[in-house]
Write an enzyme that holds these catalytic residues in place. Structure first.
Site, PDB file in Angstrom:
ATOM      1  N   ARG A   1      -6.153  -5.054  -1.223  1.00  0.00           N
ATOM      2  CA  ARG A   1      -7.660  -4.526  -1.263  1.00  0.00           C
ATOM      3  C   ARG A   1      -8.002  -3.114  -1.105  1.00  0.00           C
ATOM      4  O   ARG A   1      -7.206  -2.698  -0.206  1.00  0.00           O
ATOM      5  CB  ARG A   1      -8.216  -5.556  -0.255  1.00  0.00           C
ATOM      6  CG  ARG A   1      -9.766  -5.427   0.000  1.00  0.00           C
ATOM      7  CD  ARG A   1     -10.531  -6.314   0.790  1.00  0.00           C
ATOM      8  NE  ARG A   1      -9.872  -6.193   2.243  1.00  0.00           N
ATOM      9  CZ  ARG A   1     -10.227  -6.959   3.148  1.00  0.00           C
ATOM     10  NH1 ARG A   1     -11.193  -7.764   3.267  1.00  0.00           N
ATOM     11  NH2 ARG A   1      -9.384  -6.912   4.537  1.00  0.00           N
TER      12      ARG A   1
ATOM     13  N   HIS B   1       3.024  -9.836   0.586  1.00  0.00           N
ATOM     14  CA  HIS B   1       2.424  -9.028   1.539  1.00  0.00           C
ATOM     15  C   HIS B   1       3.486  -8.452   2.429  1.00  0.00           C
ATOM     16  O   HIS B   1       3.562  -8.011   3.299  1.00  0.00           O
ATOM     17  CB  HIS B   1       1.487 -10.026   2.550  1.00  0.00           C
ATOM     18  CG  HIS B   1       0.655  -8.942   3.640  1.00  0.00           C
ATOM     19  ND1 HIS B   1       0.907  -9.408   4.717  1.00  0.00           N
ATOM     20  CD2 HIS B   1      -0.168  -8.121   3.288  1.00  0.00           C
ATOM     21  CE1 HIS B   1       0.281  -8.628   5.554  1.00  0.00           C
ATOM     22  NE2 HIS B   1      -0.486  -7.737   4.762  1.00  0.00           N
TER      23      HIS B   1
ATOM     24  N   TYR C   1      -0.967   3.774  12.513  1.00  0.00           N
ATOM     25  CA  TYR C   1      -0.749   2.036  12.735  1.00  0.00           C
ATOM     26  C   TYR C   1       0.651   1.922  13.890  1.00  0.00           C
ATOM     27  O   TYR C   1       1.759   2.766  13.209  1.00  0.00           O
ATOM     28  CB  TYR C   1      -0.608   1.421  11.670  1.00  0.00           C
ATOM     29  CG  TYR C   1      -1.559   1.224  10.808  1.00  0.00           C
ATOM     30  CD1 TYR C   1      -2.756   2.045  10.735  1.00  0.00           C
ATOM     31  CD2 TYR C   1      -1.674   0.200   9.938  1.00  0.00           C
ATOM     32  CE1 TYR C   1      -3.875   1.778  10.064  1.00  0.00           C
ATOM     33  CE2 TYR C   1      -2.753  -0.084   9.033  1.00  0.00           C
ATOM     34  CZ  TYR C   1      -3.882   0.743   9.100  1.00  0.00           C
ATOM     35  OH  TYR C   1      -4.991   0.498   8.202  1.00  0.00           O
TER      36      TYR C   1
ATOM     37  N   ARG D   1       1.041  -1.240  -0.088  1.00  0.00           N
ATOM     38  CA  ARG D   1       0.026   0.104  -0.052  1.00  0.00           C
ATOM     39  C   ARG D   1       0.826   1.229  -0.099  1.00  0.00           C
ATOM     40  O   ARG D   1       1.937   1.208   0.530  1.00  0.00           O
ATOM     41  CB  ARG D   1      -0.815   0.081   1.107  1.00  0.00           C
ATOM     42  CG  ARG D   1      -1.918  -1.104   1.273  1.00  0.00           C
ATOM     43  CD  ARG D   1      -2.731  -0.774   2.416  1.00  0.00           C
ATOM     44  NE  ARG D   1      -3.738  -2.133   2.814  1.00  0.00           N
ATOM     45  CZ  ARG D   1      -4.646  -2.760   2.095  1.00  0.00           C
ATOM     46  NH1 ARG D   1      -5.250  -1.985   0.844  1.00  0.00           N
ATOM     47  NH2 ARG D   1      -5.212  -3.676   2.505  1.00  0.00           N
TER      48      ARG D   1
ATOM     49  N   ARG E   1      -5.139  -8.041  18.338  1.00  0.00           N
ATOM     50  CA  ARG E   1      -6.035  -7.015  18.073  1.00  0.00           C
ATOM     51  C   ARG E   1      -7.388  -7.174  17.364  1.00  0.00           C
ATOM     52  O   ARG E   1      -8.536  -6.559  17.567  1.00  0.00           O
ATOM     53  CB  ARG E   1      -5.314  -5.852  17.112  1.00  0.00           C
ATOM     54  CG  ARG E   1      -5.930  -4.631  17.125  1.00  0.00           C
ATOM     55  CD  ARG E   1      -6.543  -4.229  15.885  1.00  0.00           C
ATOM     56  NE  ARG E   1      -5.516  -4.564  14.713  1.00  0.00           N
ATOM     57  CZ  ARG E   1      -5.959  -4.932  13.433  1.00  0.00           C
ATOM     58  NH1 ARG E   1      -7.059  -4.734  13.225  1.00  0.00           N
ATOM     59  NH2 ARG E   1      -4.825  -4.955  12.702  1.00  0.00           N
TER      60      ARG E   1
ATOM     61  N   HIS F   1      -0.882  -2.959  15.205  1.00  0.00           N
ATOM     62  CA  HIS F   1      -0.329  -3.594  13.823  1.00  0.00           C
ATOM     63  C   HIS F   1       0.774  -4.452  13.893  1.00  0.00           C
ATOM     64  O   HIS F   1       0.995  -5.226  12.764  1.00  0.00           O
ATOM     65  CB  HIS F   1      -0.433  -2.584  12.460  1.00  0.00           C
ATOM     66  CG  HIS F   1      -0.565  -3.215  11.373  1.00  0.00           C
ATOM     67  ND1 HIS F   1       0.291  -3.230  10.373  1.00  0.00           N
ATOM     68  CD2 HIS F   1      -1.720  -3.827  10.497  1.00  0.00           C
ATOM     69  CE1 HIS F   1       0.010  -3.683   9.384  1.00  0.00           C
ATOM     70  NE2 HIS F   1      -1.196  -3.975   9.360  1.00  0.00           N
TER      71      HIS F   1
END
Length: 379
Positions: free
Chosen positions: A85, A115, A144, A55, A240, A268
């Site tokens: 996504r 990822h 994050y 991202r 989390r 995160h």
């Protein structure tokens, strides 16, 4: 909060070669990572930069630094995951801009979502690598909580390059001794690490697992955790998000505690600590314990060897376990009861971590001033 070593260093590449460095977002600024990319873009000894992108921010400084590097003659390779996504369109646009600037863009790996959070910098005097738990995204880095390890430890750096070799040439089958890489090795390695703790507990050796993660839903991993708990392994989890593991309902889960922290920053980080019979092993990386992460994605955990970073990772988990303001008990009941540990003294882990980093910086500042005064005293 500034980092004293970064402030005092002209070259981050040189600093990283001397000692592993780490960034803990958002307590540390993402600009520190941007600074490393910008230095790499103009440093004559840097020959190539490789990075995996999942991202990106809307006005990404990361991409601008990479384009600058390409314009300066560096060989730049970007692995862009088009199936991230909600970011598919944005990633396509950034990929086009990078290609137009002369950057080699690889659009993921067929059948696998990329990822992992990796960067590799090739330089004449020694290569360096960055391995993170979160995206190279200055927007999310402000909200994050994530770690990024910056290292020149050659075995790790070489294996990061091997991951990029695989991403560029998926028919390769590299082996890894340092990194734990999915989909080839991660599930098998996690089960092995849990089994070591299980065996050690049965032999009366120190046996515990501390884990900070987003989601735990993989059935096979949960089964191994239950077996470890039943053997006497102490398991403390900070989860989390989704957690299919149920605590406190039977003997097999009596040694398991799980908490979830929902606070100002989105938790995160993925951090793992194993007792290993008294010789602790530390890992951090990009993967949650879900089937998709373990079997269908390119994910990377790195071992952490630096004692200072090990101490910090453990502090983050300990602070989370002590949180009695924003930590909820995760036990499968759905009640989300606040952790009632020591309610007489409120302890909010995110606030306390901020205070800790601030104190460390101020202490370092005072020590630096004292050193300068002593060095300037006429002899």
């Amino acid at each position: 909060i500034p980092i004293r070593a970064f402030e005092e260093s002209i070259s981050l590449i040189t600093l990283i070669r001397k000692k592993d460095q780490y960034l803990h977002f958002p307590y540390h600024s993402f600009d520190n990572f941007i600074r490393l990319l910008r230095e790499s873009a103009i440093n004559p000894e840097v020959k190539a930069i490789k990075i995996s992108i999942y991202r990106l921010a809307k006005n990404s400084k990361v991409i601008k630094a990479l384009i600058c590097a390409a314009m300066n003659g560096k060989k730049v390779t970007a692995i862009v995951e088009l199936l991230a996504r909600f970011d598919e369109s944005s990633n396509i646009n950034w990929a086009t801009k990078m290609q137009d600037a002369g950057i080699k863009v690889i659009l993921g790996v067929e059948g696998l979502k990329v990822h992992s959070k990796l960067a590799h910098i090739t330089a004449r005097k020694g290569n360096i690598a960055c391995i993170g738990t979160g995206n190279f995204h200055e927007g999310t880095a402000s909200v994050y909580t994530d770690f990024t390890l910056m290292t020149a430890h050659r075995p790790i750096v070489d294996e990061v390059e091997s991951v990029f070799d695989f991403l560029e040439q998926p028919y390769l089958n590299p082996t890894f001794k340092q990194l734990i890489v999915a989909p080839q090795y991660l599930r098998k390695k996690l089960i092995s690490l849990i089994k070591i703790e299980t065996d050690n507990a049965r032999q009366g050796k120190p046996a515990y697992i501390f884990c900070k993660i987003n989601h735990i839903v993989d059935e096979k991993i949960i089964e191994k955790l239950y077996q470890a708990s039943n053997a006497g392994v102490v398991i403390k989890l900070l989860v989390r998000g989704n957690c299919s593991l149920i605590t406190g309902i039977s003997k097999q889960s009596e040694n398991i505690q799980a908490f979830g922290i929902i606070d100002r920053y989105l938790e995160h980080c993925r951090v793992l600590i194993f007792a290993n019979g008294g010789d602790e092993r530390y890992f951090m990386g990009s993967a949650d314990w879900m089937q998709r992460n373990l079997d269908n994605r390119v994910e990377v955990y790195t071992p952490v060897y630096d004692p200072d970073l090990q101490k910090q990772l453990k502090t983050v988990i300990e602070y989370g376990l002590k949180d009695n303001v924003k930590a909820r008990i995760v036990d499968g009941s759905g009640k989300n009861t606040i952790n009632e540990l020591n309610q007489h003294t409120p302890f909010r882990s995110q606030d306390e971590l901020y205070k800790l980093y601030k104190k460390e910086y101020e202490t370092c500042f005072v020590e630096t001033e004292k050193s300068e005064i002593i060095n300037n005293i006429p002899k």
